[in-house]
Design an enzyme around this catalytic site. Structure first.
Site, PDB file in Angstrom:
ATOM      1  N   ARG A   1     -42.877  12.176  23.619  1.00  0.00           N
ATOM      2  CA  ARG A   1     -42.969  13.593  23.985  1.00  0.00           C
ATOM      3  C   ARG A   1     -44.416  14.084  23.879  1.00  0.00           C
ATOM      4  O   ARG A   1     -44.810  15.017  24.555  1.00  0.00           O
ATOM      5  CB  ARG A   1     -42.052  14.447  23.094  1.00  0.00           C
ATOM      6  CG  ARG A   1     -41.821  15.852  23.682  1.00  0.00           C
ATOM      7  CD  ARG A   1     -40.881  16.709  22.861  1.00  0.00           C
ATOM      8  NE  ARG A   1     -41.451  17.091  21.594  1.00  0.00           N
ATOM      9  CZ  ARG A   1     -40.897  16.870  20.402  1.00  0.00           C
ATOM     10  NH1 ARG A   1     -39.723  16.267  20.314  1.00  0.00           N
ATOM     11  NH2 ARG A   1     -41.499  17.254  19.297  1.00  0.00           N
TER      12      ARG A   1
ATOM     13  N   TYR B   1     -44.885  30.403  46.640  1.00  0.00           N
ATOM     14  CA  TYR B   1     -43.766  29.481  46.783  1.00  0.00           C
ATOM     15  C   TYR B   1     -42.495  30.155  46.227  1.00  0.00           C
ATOM     16  O   TYR B   1     -42.544  30.782  45.158  1.00  0.00           O
ATOM     17  CB  TYR B   1     -44.103  28.207  46.014  1.00  0.00           C
ATOM     18  CG  TYR B   1     -43.062  27.136  46.071  1.00  0.00           C
ATOM     19  CD1 TYR B   1     -42.834  26.432  47.253  1.00  0.00           C
ATOM     20  CD2 TYR B   1     -42.307  26.804  44.956  1.00  0.00           C
ATOM     21  CE1 TYR B   1     -41.879  25.438  47.310  1.00  0.00           C
ATOM     22  CE2 TYR B   1     -41.347  25.804  45.007  1.00  0.00           C
ATOM     23  CZ  TYR B   1     -41.138  25.125  46.188  1.00  0.00           C
ATOM     24  OH  TYR B   1     -40.199  24.149  46.249  1.00  0.00           O
TER      25      TYR B   1
ATOM     26  N   ASP C   1     -52.341  27.584  42.103  1.00  0.00           N
ATOM     27  CA  ASP C   1     -51.488  26.508  42.608  1.00  0.00           C
ATOM     28  C   ASP C   1     -52.219  25.908  43.824  1.00  0.00           C
ATOM     29  O   ASP C   1     -52.331  26.548  44.869  1.00  0.00           O
ATOM     30  CB  ASP C   1     -50.126  27.096  42.994  1.00  0.00           C
ATOM     31  CG  ASP C   1     -49.141  26.040  43.481  1.00  0.00           C
ATOM     32  OD1 ASP C   1     -49.587  24.987  43.976  1.00  0.00           O
ATOM     33  OD2 ASP C   1     -47.918  26.282  43.380  1.00  0.00           O
TER      34      ASP C   1
ATOM     35  N   LYS D   1     -45.742  16.565  46.556  1.00  0.00           N
ATOM     36  CA  LYS D   1     -46.166  16.796  47.944  1.00  0.00           C
ATOM     37  C   LYS D   1     -47.288  15.826  48.336  1.00  0.00           C
ATOM     38  O   LYS D   1     -47.102  14.645  48.252  1.00  0.00           O
ATOM     39  CB  LYS D   1     -46.565  18.262  48.118  1.00  0.00           C
ATOM     40  CG  LYS D   1     -45.579  19.248  47.480  1.00  0.00           C
ATOM     41  CD  LYS D   1     -44.236  19.324  48.205  1.00  0.00           C
ATOM     42  CE  LYS D   1     -43.190  20.124  47.442  1.00  0.00           C
ATOM     43  NZ  LYS D   1     -43.556  21.492  47.117  1.00  0.00           N
TER      44      LYS D   1
HETATM   45  C1  LIG Z   1     -43.164  22.372  46.118  1.00  0.00           C
HETATM   46  C2  LIG Z   1     -44.055  23.381  45.538  1.00  0.00           C
HETATM   47  C3  LIG Z   1     -43.945  23.777  44.194  1.00  0.00           C
HETATM   48  C4  LIG Z   1     -42.872  23.232  43.289  1.00  0.00           C
HETATM   49  O1  LIG Z   1     -43.012  21.869  43.072  1.00  0.00           O
HETATM   50  P1  LIG Z   1     -41.780  20.923  42.664  1.00  0.00           P
HETATM   51  O2  LIG Z   1     -42.445  19.605  42.473  1.00  0.00           O
HETATM   52  O3  LIG Z   1     -40.789  20.968  43.766  1.00  0.00           O
HETATM   53  O4  LIG Z   1     -41.225  21.489  41.389  1.00  0.00           O
HETATM   54  C5  LIG Z   1     -44.832  24.712  43.712  1.00  0.00           C
HETATM   55  N1  LIG Z   1     -45.775  25.253  44.497  1.00  0.00           N
HETATM   56  C6  LIG Z   1     -45.923  24.896  45.795  1.00  0.00           C
HETATM   57  C7  LIG Z   1     -46.997  25.527  46.603  1.00  0.00           C
HETATM   58  C8  LIG Z   1     -45.076  23.958  46.357  1.00  0.00           C
HETATM   59  O5  LIG Z   1     -45.200  23.622  47.652  1.00  0.00           O
END
Ligand SMILES: *Cc1c(COP(=O)(O)O)cnc(C)c1O
Length: 403
Positions: free
Chosen positions: A63, A117, A190, A215
């Site tokens: 952890r 998002y 982000d 992604k």
């Molecule tokens: C997909 C996405 C997230 C969330 O990510 P996960 O891996 O699905 O939890 C957050 N911000 C953006 C811009 C995204 O495209």
């Protein structure tokens, strides 16, 4: 790895090929193995005591950290240019943990971009707010409005995306970072849509940068993960939260993520080149009434794009409006695609298409959706790394069926 190497070099070298401290003089694997161990054994209890007391580097419990995840974290620290990283179980876990780290010793108020998002909006309104944190939203591309809201609401954290979804708006991150600094608010960015190939938010003054590794970074649609890369002020608090509540990524997923990231600059360049071609082609098509893409000289944030993004690298997402179309025409178009995949993700090697009305913006009221500029004919395309001629030919035949 030395800091002065290029991103492409760091992507394939950082984090890997370190001697095993438990086996000095032993073989060094060229790729970091999957360490599937929940705890670690030491030569003496005195040594374990020093490791647990953090007087000596070492692993004790999964952890806290794990060597496979540490390798991924070092890689991300090199790519984003931060003081340290945490690999998280998802992108959303990264956003949430970054927010906790920002607010631990600040005012419990968040100012968030109004185009985020979908799950980030839900997290703010359904989880963070009910815990007594004040949440406000602002048009992040309106710098004066951001300045006003920071003065008025005195946020402890400001949350924005480098490139918004699905309309691809770009805020003036460096200027917002200055405003945050003056107000002692942490700026959380982000950077999922941009990736470190396009922008490194920490170098523009952000304090915490988060990714959905799921992604473009991992890129192959086979792993869910996220990362937080922090500036010096936030490294310890992120790690301390992680040690306590365990948002970390498992070693199998860290391995897959790292394997993907080695080729991400190469893939991302191709995503961007293909997307430029597709956006230009769509703009000339009679069935398409509007194309949103960052290369457009008439883009509402053209000045910020020119200032903050490298020329020619405008991301993989192209959003467009099918002319006079509703659900039925969009469904027809999507069902006719053969190369482009109908999937609720993005950033994979293959092209994907998503209909915001039934997916990312399903829960947004129709009137509000219209105000945001997301119409019944709005389609979000993530252009993959296939031969661009094949992507265009597929779109062409599908557009013909949707008239
Ligand atoms: C997909 C996405 C997230 C969330 O990510 P996960 O891996 O699905 O939890 C957050 N911000 C953006 C811009 C995204 O495209």
């Amino acid at each position: 790895m030395k800091k002065q190497t290029q991103l492409q070099t760091r992507a394939v070298h950082a984090g890997d090929r370190k001697a095993d401290p438990a086996n000095p003089g032993g073989f060094v694997p060229v790729t970091t193995p999957i360490y599937a161990a929940a705890s670690f054994l030491y030569e003496s209890t005195a040594q374990l005591d020093r490791v647990l007391g953090r007087e000596e580097p070492g692993y004790c419990y999964a952890r806290y950290d794990n060597p496979t995840s540490t390798a991924l974290e070092e890689l991300m620290t090199e790519l984003e240019g931060g003081a340290g990283s945490l690999a998280c179980s998802s992108g959303m876990m990264a956003v949430h943990t970054a927010l906790l780290a920002a607010l631990v010793d600040r005012r419990k108020t968040v100012l968030a971009a109004d185009a985020l998002y979908g799950a980030s909006v839900s997290m703010l309104t359904k989880i963070v707010e009910p815990f007594g944190v004040e949440v406000n939203f602002v048009d992040i591309c309106d710098l004066e409005a951001v300045r006003d809201q920071i003065q008025k609401t005195k946020p402890g954290a400001v949350l924005m995306e480098t490139i918004s979804n699905p309309l691809l708006r770009v805020g003036q991150m460096d200027r917002i970072a200055d405003l945050c600094k003056e107000a002692d608010a942490a700026l959380i960015v982000d950077n999922t849509f941009a990736t470190p190939l396009l922008t490194r938010p920490l170098s523009l003054g952000a304090n915490l940068v988060v990714h959905s590794v799921t992604k473009f970074l991992a890129g192959h649609g086979d792993v869910l993960g996220g990362t937080i890369t922090s500036d010096a002020r936030h490294v310890d608090v992120v790690r301390s939260i992680a040690r306590t509540i365990g948002p970390g990524l498992g070693p199998f997923e860290s391995y897959l993520a790292m394997r993907g990231i080695k080729t991400f600059p190469l893939r991302m360049e191709r995503h961007c080149n293909n997307a430029c071609r597709v956006a230009a082609w769509l703009a000339t098509h009679p069935r398409v009434s509007k194309v949103h893409y960052l290369a457009d000289p008439l883009h509402p944030d053209a000045a910020a794009i020119k200032r903050l993004l490298p020329e020619g690298l405008y991301g993989a997402i192209v959003t467009f409006d099918l002319k006079d179309a509703g659900k039925q025409e969009v469904f027809q178009f999507m069902d006719s695609l053969n190369v482009v995949v109908r999937a609720t993700s993005l950033g994979d090697v293959h092209s994907t298409v998503l209909y915001p009305l039934i997916a990312s913006h399903r829960d947004v009221a129709p009137k509000q959706r219209e105000r945001m500029g997301i119409h019944d004919g709005t389609i979000r395309l993530c252009v993959g790394i296939e031969a661009v001629e094949d992507i265009i030919a597929d779109l062409e035949q599908a557009l013909q069926t949707a008239s």
